[in-house]
Design a protein around this motif. Structure first.
Motif, PDB file in Angstrom:
ATOM      1  N   HIS A   1       0.828  -1.209   0.000  1.00  0.00           N
ATOM      2  CA  HIS A   1       0.000   0.000   0.000  1.00  0.00           C
ATOM      3  C   HIS A   1       0.862   1.260   0.000  1.00  0.00           C
ATOM      4  N   VAL A   2       1.930   1.245   0.784  1.00  0.00           N
ATOM      5  CA  VAL A   2       2.796   2.423   0.864  1.00  0.00           C
ATOM      6  C   VAL A   2       3.452   2.708  -0.485  1.00  0.00           C
TER       7      VAL A   2
ATOM      8  N   ILE B   1      -2.631  11.548   3.381  1.00  0.00           N
ATOM      9  CA  ILE B   1      -3.944  11.073   3.833  1.00  0.00           C
ATOM     10  C   ILE B   1      -3.867   9.608   4.254  1.00  0.00           C
ATOM     11  N   ALA B   2      -3.166   8.807   3.452  1.00  0.00           N
ATOM     12  CA  ALA B   2      -3.030   7.385   3.783  1.00  0.00           C
ATOM     13  C   ALA B   2      -2.276   7.199   5.095  1.00  0.00           C
TER      14      ALA B   2
ATOM     15  N   TYR C   1     -12.118   6.691  -6.436  1.00  0.00           N
ATOM     16  CA  TYR C   1     -12.629   5.491  -5.782  1.00  0.00           C
ATOM     17  C   TYR C   1     -11.493   4.519  -5.457  1.00  0.00           C
ATOM     18  N   THR C   2     -10.565   4.390  -6.392  1.00  0.00           N
ATOM     19  CA  THR C   2      -9.434   3.488  -6.170  1.00  0.00           C
ATOM     20  C   THR C   2      -8.614   3.936  -4.966  1.00  0.00           C
ATOM     21  N   ALA C   3      -8.317   5.231  -4.909  1.00  0.00           N
ATOM     22  CA  ALA C   3      -7.534   5.765  -3.793  1.00  0.00           C
ATOM     23  C   ALA C   3      -8.283   5.606  -2.472  1.00  0.00           C
TER      24      ALA C   3
ATOM     25  N   GLY D   1      -8.265   0.073   2.780  1.00  0.00           N
ATOM     26  CA  GLY D   1      -7.551  -1.192   2.925  1.00  0.00           C
ATOM     27  C   GLY D   1      -6.343  -1.060   3.821  1.00  0.00           C
ATOM     28  N   ARG D   2      -5.674   0.068   3.753  1.00  0.00           N
ATOM     29  CA  ARG D   2      -4.528   0.303   4.639  1.00  0.00           C
ATOM     30  C   ARG D   2      -4.983   0.542   6.068  1.00  0.00           C
ATOM     31  N   PHE D   3      -6.121   1.192   6.247  1.00  0.00           N
ATOM     32  CA  PHE D   3      -6.654   1.453   7.583  1.00  0.00           C
ATOM     33  C   PHE D   3      -6.853   0.153   8.349  1.00  0.00           C
TER      34      PHE D   3
END
Length: 261
Positions: free
Chosen positions: A187-188, A204-205, A251-253, A259-261
């Protein structure tokens, strides 16, 4: 090691030199992160371990990762970014004088008096008084255990695989941590492919660490570790696969960040 390797990265002239330097940076980082994490938790009471374990990451890790892309943005030079982000590692030099050695490790090495001295320091900091009889029994118990271990066989990492139950637990931990590391790093490193501004998206991620770790702090002791570990991995997998199936960048982001959360 991490500081010197990080600075040396800026002066590499080939792929293999770069790879070698980053290997030592990663080697130093993971050791510092893991050992300090365990060492600090050892001196925290059971009541506060979940809070300290999660909120320390929620606050400091989140803050650092949120400002990291903007350091790179304003420097606009990857070599200078390597140097600047390596400077904080110099602080690790003061660790032996700031953080006491593990009392458990000292006892396992037969250094019981030194372990008691460290425990006495925490006694003074907390403003409490441990009866001398407790220290006496602690010393006697530790001495007896050390003698028993000396008479017993020497253990190694292979002993983690000797009994069926211990072997299953060890393999399960290895697989789980491999999956967590793979998904998290994926994800990173995939932020640049989400189709949005990489600096904003990365920030944000990274900021999701704060609510995620805060949530864990509140529910971990109530719900337990097994269901949370299983549930979070399954949910992360669902959102990650969903993100790869959507063509819209927003939407993808959004799904990737969830998913990372």
């Amino acid at each position: 090691m991490g500081f010197f390797a990080g600075v040396a990265t800026a002066f590499t002239g080939s792929f293999w030199q770069f790879t070698l330097c980053r290997f030592f940076v990663g080697f130093a980082f993971d050791n510092c992160f893991t050992m300090m994490y365990i060492l600090v938790l050892e001196y925290v009471g059971p009541k506060w371990r979940t809070f300290v374990a999660n909120m320390s990451i929620a606050i400091f890790f989140t803050f650092a990762t949120c400002i990291l892309p903007w350091i790179a943005y304003y420097l606009a030079d990857w070599r200078m970014t390597c140097i600047v982000t390596s400077v904080p590692l110099v602080l690790a030099v003061g660790t032996p004088w700031l953080i006491p050695e593990s009392a458990r490790w000292l006892v396992s090495q037969g250094q019981i008096d030194r372990a008691i001295k460290i425990l006495g320091k925490f006694e003074r900091i907390n403003g409490t008084k441990v009866p001398d009889d407790i220290y006496r029994r602690f010393r006697e118990t530790c001495a007896r255990i050390c003698k028993e271990e000396e008479a017993d066989k020497t253990y190694s990492v292979l002993d983690l695989f000797r009994t069926p139950r211990l072997r299953n637990i060890t393999i399960l931990f290895i697989v789980i941590w491999m999956a967590i590391s793979l998904v998290f790093d994926g994800h990173v490193r995939n932020v640049d492919n989400l189709g949005l501004d990489v600096f904003v998206t990365f920030t944000i991620a990274a900021a999701t660490e704060l609510p995620a770790d805060t949530f864990l702090t509140l529910v971990l002791d109530r719900w337990g570790r097994r269901w949370l570990a299983c549930g979070s991995l399954v949910i992360s997998g669902i959102f990650s696969i969903w993100a790869s199936a959507v063509s819209n960048s927003i939407y993808t982001a959004s799904l990737a960040i969830l998913g990372r959360f």
